[in-house]
Design an enzyme around this catalytic site. Structure first.
Site, mmCIF file in Angstrom:
data_model
loop_
_atom_site.group_PDB
_atom_site.id
_atom_site.type_symbol
_atom_site.label_atom_id
_atom_site.label_comp_id
_atom_site.label_asym_id
_atom_site.label_seq_id
_atom_site.Cartn_x
_atom_site.Cartn_y
_atom_site.Cartn_z
ATOM 1 N N ASN A 69 0.697 -1.233 0.374
ATOM 2 C CA ASN A 69 -0.436 -0.385 0.110
ATOM 3 C C ASN A 69 0.970 1.310 0.106
ATOM 4 O OD1 ASN A 69 -2.370 1.780 0.881
ATOM 5 N ND2 ASN A 69 -0.794 2.059 2.527
ATOM 6 N N TYR B 30 3.471 9.529 -11.269
ATOM 7 C CA TYR B 30 2.141 8.598 -10.387
ATOM 8 C C TYR B 30 2.090 8.049 -11.698
ATOM 9 C CZ TYR B 30 -0.951 8.029 -7.506
ATOM 10 O OH TYR B 30 -2.142 7.329 -6.207
ATOM 11 N N LYS C 277 1.307 3.533 -11.392
ATOM 12 C CA LYS C 277 0.598 3.149 -11.140
ATOM 13 C C LYS C 277 -0.248 1.863 -12.351
ATOM 14 C CE LYS C 277 -0.673 4.559 -7.251
ATOM 15 N NZ LYS C 277 -0.410 3.572 -5.512
ATOM 16 N N VAL D 173 -9.467 9.463 -1.975
ATOM 17 C CA VAL D 173 -9.569 8.875 -0.551
ATOM 18 C C VAL D 173 -8.845 10.267 1.230
ATOM 19 C CG1 VAL D 173 -9.337 7.267 1.343
ATOM 20 C CG2 VAL D 173 -9.473 6.951 -1.554
ATOM 21 N N THR E 273 -7.583 11.470 3.161
ATOM 22 C CA THR E 273 -6.117 10.600 4.278
ATOM 23 C C THR E 273 -5.173 12.090 4.262
ATOM 24 O OG1 THR E 273 -5.119 10.435 2.025
ATOM 25 C CG2 THR E 273 -6.797 8.391 3.128
HETATM 26 N N1 LIG Z 1 -5.831 8.810 -0.698
HETATM 27 C C1 LIG Z 1 -5.957 9.173 -2.518
HETATM 28 O O1 LIG Z 1 -6.809 10.015 -2.599
HETATM 29 C C2 LIG Z 1 -5.481 7.023 -3.088
HETATM 30 C C3 LIG Z 1 -5.832 7.140 -3.941
HETATM 31 C C4 LIG Z 1 -5.650 6.717 -5.092
HETATM 32 C C5 LIG Z 1 -4.670 5.330 -4.172
HETATM 33 N N2 LIG Z 1 -4.001 5.777 -3.395
HETATM 34 C C6 LIG Z 1 -2.947 5.437 -3.047
HETATM 35 O O2 LIG Z 1 -3.332 4.676 -1.951
HETATM 36 C C7 LIG Z 1 -1.901 4.422 -0.938
HETATM 37 C C8 LIG Z 1 -1.617 4.829 -0.059
HETATM 38 O O3 LIG Z 1 -2.716 6.384 -0.104
HETATM 39 P P1 LIG Z 1 -2.602 7.565 0.881
HETATM 40 O O4 LIG Z 1 -3.644 8.201 0.589
HETATM 41 O O5 LIG Z 1 -3.432 6.408 2.622
HETATM 42 O O6 LIG Z 1 -1.512 8.095 1.779
HETATM 43 P P2 LIG Z 1 -1.011 8.964 2.740
HETATM 44 O O7 LIG Z 1 -1.656 8.967 3.267
HETATM 45 O O8 LIG Z 1 0.250 9.714 2.671
HETATM 46 O O9 LIG Z 1 -0.339 7.602 3.832
HETATM 47 C C9 LIG Z 1 1.068 6.448 2.847
HETATM 48 C C10 LIG Z 1 1.864 6.101 3.794
HETATM 49 O O10 LIG Z 1 2.485 5.243 3.132
HETATM 50 C C11 LIG Z 1 3.920 5.313 3.937
HETATM 51 N N3 LIG Z 1 5.324 5.332 2.907
HETATM 52 C C12 LIG Z 1 5.621 6.524 2.183
HETATM 53 N N4 LIG Z 1 6.310 6.065 2.131
HETATM 54 C C13 LIG Z 1 7.150 5.184 2.265
HETATM 55 C C14 LIG Z 1 8.794 4.560 2.569
HETATM 56 N N5 LIG Z 1 10.235 5.139 0.971
HETATM 57 N N6 LIG Z 1 8.421 3.405 3.018
HETATM 58 C C15 LIG Z 1 7.749 3.590 3.215
HETATM 59 N N7 LIG Z 1 6.866 3.847 3.922
HETATM 60 C C16 LIG Z 1 6.099 4.720 3.404
HETATM 61 C C17 LIG Z 1 3.520 6.544 4.952
HETATM 62 O O11 LIG Z 1 4.701 6.503 5.928
HETATM 63 P P3 LIG Z 1 5.885 7.036 6.636
HETATM 64 O O12 LIG Z 1 5.859 8.535 5.112
HETATM 65 O O13 LIG Z 1 5.969 7.441 7.540
HETATM 66 O O14 LIG Z 1 7.173 6.066 5.531
HETATM 67 C C18 LIG Z 1 2.371 6.129 4.904
HETATM 68 O O15 LIG Z 1 2.332 5.012 6.528
HETATM 69 C C19 LIG Z 1 -0.414 5.140 -1.580
HETATM 70 O O16 LIG Z 1 -0.661 3.686 -2.587
HETATM 71 C C20 LIG Z 1 -2.220 6.378 -3.123
HETATM 72 O O17 LIG Z 1 -0.875 5.931 -4.161
HETATM 73 C C21 LIG Z 1 -4.552 7.509 -2.528
#
Ligand SMILES: NC(=O)c1ccc[n+]([C@@H]2O[C@H](COP(=O)([O-])OP(=O)(O)OC[C@H]3O[C@@H](n4cnc5c(N)ncnc54)[C@H](OP(=O)(O)O)[C@@H]3O)[C@@H](O)[C@H]2O)c1
Length: 253
Positions: free
Chosen positions: A86, A151, A155, A184, A186
């Site tokens: 994730n 991005y 993906k 989402v 977040t």
């Molecule tokens: N939010 C959206 O609208 C959305 C939509 C579609 C898809 N997604 C996908 O869903 C996933 C999670 O997104 P989210 O919205 O939950 O993002 P988020 O709130 O920014 O959380 C991302 C998580 O990934 C970790 N992470 C980032 N870089 C990392 C690294 N180099 N090594 C280890 N951990 C890492 C972060 O922790 P640290 O920074 O502490 O490492 C955090 O725990 C992603 O793959 C994103 O592309 C999100």
């Protein structure tokens, strides 16, 4: 797996979708290993999980870290039954202004790191005759949008990895699926809102409304709604090779 049990490893488990997935799988009855870079956020996720957890701070883009993570989980609990890849991030820029560094960072985090985790997880899963691989991709795995080419490429790539893994592993008891969310609720989306405010001078409410309108249902997706879909992929042994949209109807496929 006929019932949800065993050992899950969730990357990016510190906040947002990864935290919701970890909590959901913990409620489902799995032991959940949590990884992200921030130890403090992992501790908060662990506190929100009702079951047993193991927090393993690491940068998932570091190859050696992937091996360390899996070895630590195996030493503590045995083989990983469920991998949820994730961890991810986005970057917004036009094609002309996307730097080599931005491009590489997107591929390293959103594509190569999930590949390395899948590669490390598969032999143990195949040996035991069961396993679940779930990658959190995006609707950006299904269609192109302006200003997120790196991005989107990463993906689309990771959905290709999932489809190929599912084809290769069919018949082994291991499934591979992607969950493809729209916008989402977040911290990542908060950063997207801040970016729109910076670029356009709109206020945060207007910027957020733009993202809400991207989903035909007219709102952001809840992290728990993504987590529920991950849980479904873990429970179900017949669905494999899919990119399941959780996007309020944005992409019909
Ligand atoms: N939010 C959206 O609208 C959305 C939509 C579609 C898809 N997604 C996908 O869903 C996933 C999670 O997104 P989210 O919205 O939950 O993002 P988020 O709130 O920014 O959380 C991302 C998580 O990934 C970790 N992470 C980032 N870089 C990392 C690294 N180099 N090594 C280890 N951990 C890492 C972060 O922790 P640290 O920074 O502490 O490492 C955090 O725990 C992603 O793959 C994103 O592309 C999100």
């Amino acid at each position: 797996m006929s019932k949800l049990s065993g050992v899950a490893l969730v990357t990016g488990a510190g906040r947002g979708i990864g935290r919701a997935v970890a909590v959901r799988l913990s409620k489902d009855g799995l032991r959940v290993a949590l990884t992200a870079r921030s130890a403090g956020e992992l501790a908060e996720t662990a506190a929100a999980c009702p079951g047993e957890t193991m927090a393993l701070p690491a940068d998932i883009t570091d190859t050696a870290a992937v091996e360390r993570l899996f070895s630590a989980v195996e030493a503590g609990w045995g083989q990983v039954d469920v991998l949820v890849a994730n961890a991810g991030a986005g970057v917004s820029s036009s094609i002309a202004t996307t730097t080599d560094e931005d491009w590489q960072r997107m591929l390293d985090l959103n594509l190569t790191a999930p590949f390395r985790c899948v590669r490390r997880a598969v032999p143990g899963m195949v040996e035991r005759g069961h396993g679940r691989i779930v990658v959190v991709a995006s609707v950006a795995a299904k269609r192109g949008e302006p200003y997120i080419s790196a991005y989107t490429a990463s993906k689309h790539g990771v959905l290709g990895l999932v489809r190929s893994a599912a084809a290769e592993l069919a018949g082994t008891g291991v499934t591979a699926n992607a969950v493809c969310p729209g916008y989402v609720e977040t911290p990542m989306t908060d950063a997207t809102v801040a970016g729109i405010v910076d670029r356009t001078g709109r206020d945060a409410g207007e910027a957020r409304a733009i993202l809400e309108r991207k989903q035909p249902i007219g709102r952001l997706i809840a992290p728990a709604e993504v987590a529920e879909t991950v849980s479904f992929c873990v429970a179900n042994g017949a669905v494999t090779g899919q990119g399941i949209n959780v996007d309020g109807g944005a992409v019909q496929s």
